[in-house]
Scaffold this motif. Structure first.
Motif, PDB file in Angstrom:
ATOM      1  N   LEU A   1      43.870  14.784  -7.290  1.00  0.00           N
ATOM      2  CA  LEU A   1      42.730  14.463  -7.886  1.00  0.00           C
ATOM      3  C   LEU A   1      42.666  15.155  -9.341  1.00  0.00           C
ATOM      4  O   LEU A   1      42.583  16.233  -9.525  1.00  0.00           O
ATOM      5  CB  LEU A   1      41.188  14.713  -7.433  1.00  0.00           C
ATOM      6  N   ILE A   2      42.457  14.472 -10.662  1.00  0.00           N
ATOM      7  CA  ILE A   2      42.718  14.985 -11.767  1.00  0.00           C
ATOM      8  C   ILE A   2      41.066  14.450 -12.170  1.00  0.00           C
ATOM      9  O   ILE A   2      40.839  13.031 -12.438  1.00  0.00           O
ATOM     10  CB  ILE A   2      43.545  14.579 -12.754  1.00  0.00           C
ATOM     11  N   MET A   3      40.341  15.517 -12.879  1.00  0.00           N
ATOM     12  CA  MET A   3      39.047  14.940 -13.226  1.00  0.00           C
ATOM     13  C   MET A   3      39.085  15.758 -14.838  1.00  0.00           C
ATOM     14  O   MET A   3      39.231  17.010 -15.079  1.00  0.00           O
ATOM     15  CB  MET A   3      37.751  15.950 -12.457  1.00  0.00           C
ATOM     16  N   ASN A   4      38.830  14.639 -15.762  1.00  0.00           N
ATOM     17  CA  ASN A   4      38.685  15.181 -17.376  1.00  0.00           C
ATOM     18  C   ASN A   4      37.148  15.605 -17.344  1.00  0.00           C
ATOM     19  O   ASN A   4      36.336  14.999 -16.969  1.00  0.00           O
ATOM     20  CB  ASN A   4      38.652  14.084 -18.267  1.00  0.00           C
TER      21      ASN A   4
ATOM     22  N   ILE B   1      30.397  19.378 -12.364  1.00  0.00           N
ATOM     23  CA  ILE B   1      30.880  19.861 -11.246  1.00  0.00           C
ATOM     24  C   ILE B   1      29.596  19.831 -10.126  1.00  0.00           C
ATOM     25  O   ILE B   1      29.740  19.454  -9.082  1.00  0.00           O
ATOM     26  CB  ILE B   1      31.443  21.304 -11.032  1.00  0.00           C
ATOM     27  N   GLU B   2      28.571  20.324 -10.668  1.00  0.00           N
ATOM     28  CA  GLU B   2      27.401  20.189  -9.705  1.00  0.00           C
ATOM     29  C   GLU B   2      26.850  18.730  -9.343  1.00  0.00           C
ATOM     30  O   GLU B   2      26.475  18.517  -8.285  1.00  0.00           O
ATOM     31  CB  GLU B   2      26.104  20.724 -10.553  1.00  0.00           C
ATOM     32  N   SER B   3      27.217  17.952 -10.249  1.00  0.00           N
ATOM     33  CA  SER B   3      26.844  16.563 -10.054  1.00  0.00           C
ATOM     34  C   SER B   3      27.708  15.881  -8.887  1.00  0.00           C
ATOM     35  O   SER B   3      27.258  14.886  -8.233  1.00  0.00           O
ATOM     36  CB  SER B   3      26.855  15.713 -11.221  1.00  0.00           C
ATOM     37  N   VAL B   4      28.786  16.196  -8.631  1.00  0.00           N
ATOM     38  CA  VAL B   4      29.956  15.732  -7.533  1.00  0.00           C
ATOM     39  C   VAL B   4      30.185  16.574  -6.738  1.00  0.00           C
ATOM     40  O   VAL B   4      30.976  16.225  -5.813  1.00  0.00           O
ATOM     41  CB  VAL B   4      31.161  15.227  -8.516  1.00  0.00           C
ATOM     42  N   LYS B   5      29.727  17.762  -6.538  1.00  0.00           N
ATOM     43  CA  LYS B   5      30.167  18.585  -5.443  1.00  0.00           C
ATOM     44  C   LYS B   5      29.862  18.548  -4.017  1.00  0.00           C
ATOM     45  O   LYS B   5      30.742  18.956  -3.421  1.00  0.00           O
ATOM     46  CB  LYS B   5      29.326  20.322  -5.810  1.00  0.00           C
ATOM     47  N   THR B   6      28.984  17.624  -3.919  1.00  0.00           N
ATOM     48  CA  THR B   6      28.833  17.284  -2.478  1.00  0.00           C
ATOM     49  C   THR B   6      29.516  15.987  -1.963  1.00  0.00           C
ATOM     50  O   THR B   6      29.766  15.949  -0.593  1.00  0.00           O
ATOM     51  CB  THR B   6      27.347  16.638  -2.034  1.00  0.00           C
ATOM     52  N   VAL B   7      30.165  15.332  -2.951  1.00  0.00           N
ATOM     53  CA  VAL B   7      31.173  14.207  -2.469  1.00  0.00           C
ATOM     54  C   VAL B   7      32.555  14.700  -2.678  1.00  0.00           C
ATOM     55  O   VAL B   7      33.662  14.060  -1.925  1.00  0.00           O
ATOM     56  CB  VAL B   7      31.000  13.058  -3.273  1.00  0.00           C
ATOM     57  N   LEU B   8      32.928  15.848  -3.380  1.00  0.00           N
ATOM     58  CA  LEU B   8      34.235  16.237  -3.420  1.00  0.00           C
ATOM     59  C   LEU B   8      35.065  16.437  -2.270  1.00  0.00           C
ATOM     60  O   LEU B   8      36.088  16.167  -2.051  1.00  0.00           O
ATOM     61  CB  LEU B   8      34.493  17.301  -4.623  1.00  0.00           C
ATOM     62  N   PRO B   9      34.633  17.357  -1.300  1.00  0.00           N
ATOM     63  CA  PRO B   9      35.111  17.669  -0.205  1.00  0.00           C
ATOM     64  C   PRO B   9      35.607  16.537   0.624  1.00  0.00           C
ATOM     65  O   PRO B   9      36.818  16.394   1.422  1.00  0.00           O
ATOM     66  CB  PRO B   9      33.934  18.367   0.653  1.00  0.00           C
ATOM     67  N   HIS B  10      34.542  15.218   0.608  1.00  0.00           N
ATOM     68  CA  HIS B  10      35.047  14.048   1.433  1.00  0.00           C
ATOM     69  C   HIS B  10      36.450  13.387   0.672  1.00  0.00           C
ATOM     70  O   HIS B  10      37.225  12.882   1.258  1.00  0.00           O
ATOM     71  CB  HIS B  10      33.917  13.105   1.578  1.00  0.00           C
ATOM     72  N   ALA B  11      36.198  13.489  -0.648  1.00  0.00           N
ATOM     73  CA  ALA B  11      37.454  12.890  -1.492  1.00  0.00           C
ATOM     74  C   ALA B  11      38.736  13.801  -1.266  1.00  0.00           C
ATOM     75  O   ALA B  11      39.593  13.035  -1.047  1.00  0.00           O
ATOM     76  CB  ALA B  11      37.045  12.765  -3.038  1.00  0.00           C
ATOM     77  N   ILE B  12      38.452  14.819  -1.303  1.00  0.00           N
ATOM     78  CA  ILE B  12      39.812  15.876  -0.935  1.00  0.00           C
ATOM     79  C   ILE B  12      40.273  15.298   0.474  1.00  0.00           C
ATOM     80  O   ILE B  12      41.349  15.453   0.875  1.00  0.00           O
ATOM     81  CB  ILE B  12      39.691  17.205  -1.364  1.00  0.00           C
ATOM     82  N   ASN B  13      39.386  15.439   1.511  1.00  0.00           N
ATOM     83  CA  ASN B  13      39.755  15.184   2.781  1.00  0.00           C
ATOM     84  C   ASN B  13      40.543  13.927   2.662  1.00  0.00           C
ATOM     85  O   ASN B  13      41.630  13.570   3.460  1.00  0.00           O
ATOM     86  CB  ASN B  13      38.777  14.993   3.755  1.00  0.00           C
ATOM     87  N   GLN B  14      40.179  12.811   2.368  1.00  0.00           N
ATOM     88  CA  GLN B  14      40.768  11.564   2.059  1.00  0.00           C
ATOM     89  C   GLN B  14      42.309  11.480   1.607  1.00  0.00           C
ATOM     90  O   GLN B  14      43.163  10.991   2.045  1.00  0.00           O
ATOM     91  CB  GLN B  14      39.949  10.518   1.351  1.00  0.00           C
ATOM     92  N   LEU B  15      42.358  12.410   0.479  1.00  0.00           N
ATOM     93  CA  LEU B  15      43.425  12.534  -0.278  1.00  0.00           C
ATOM     94  C   LEU B  15      44.628  13.223   0.828  1.00  0.00           C
ATOM     95  O   LEU B  15      45.855  12.964   0.779  1.00  0.00           O
ATOM     96  CB  LEU B  15      43.546  13.360  -1.237  1.00  0.00           C
ATOM     97  N   GLN B  16      44.309  14.022   1.696  1.00  0.00           N
ATOM     98  CA  GLN B  16      44.698  14.748   2.468  1.00  0.00           C
ATOM     99  C   GLN B  16      45.349  13.952   3.813  1.00  0.00           C
ATOM    100  O   GLN B  16      46.219  14.466   4.719  1.00  0.00           O
ATOM    101  CB  GLN B  16      44.368  15.986   3.174  1.00  0.00           C
ATOM    102  N   THR B  17      44.866  12.863   4.174  1.00  0.00           N
ATOM    103  CA  THR B  17      45.235  11.978   5.414  1.00  0.00           C
ATOM    104  C   THR B  17      46.324  10.948   5.044  1.00  0.00           C
ATOM    105  O   THR B  17      46.561  10.504   3.916  1.00  0.00           O
ATOM    106  CB  THR B  17      43.911  11.357   5.693  1.00  0.00           C
TER     107      THR B  17
END
Length: 89
Positions: free
Chosen positions: A58-61, A73-89
């Motif tokens: 995941l690349i974020m500008n 970062i504060e605005s997306v910090k609650t959804v990032l763990p789910h996004a990263i989990n999806q990338l690992q499956t």
């Protein structure tokens, strides 16, 4: 990434990022923009992109200022763990 998302000739981060991403993640960028506009009207000047590479990275500008980066970062910090989990499956 950090910086290079404005309007000047040297601000080419989004264009370079698009060369590496396979899928854009518009929702994450919209969330950062939406929350950024609560702090400053200048948030609408960001041209950042968020996307996933072929290698499932995941690349974020993010903006150039430390304060703006913290707000993004504060605005997306609650959804990032789910996004990263999806990338690992």
């Amino acid at each position: 990434t950090n910086g290079g998302t404005g309007f000047t000739a040297k601000d080419i981060t989004p264009e370079i990022t698009k060369r590496f991403i396979e899928k854009e993640c518009h929702g994450l960028m919209h969330k950062m923009m939406q929350d950024g506009l609560k702090h400053t009207e200048f948030a609408c000047l960001s041209r950042g992109v968020v996307g996933i590479t072929k290698q499932r990275t995941l690349i974020m500008n993010l903006p150039g200022s430390v304060k703006a980066v913290q707000q993004c970062i504060e605005s997306v910090k609650t959804v990032l763990p789910h996004a990263i989990n999806q990338l690992q499956t």
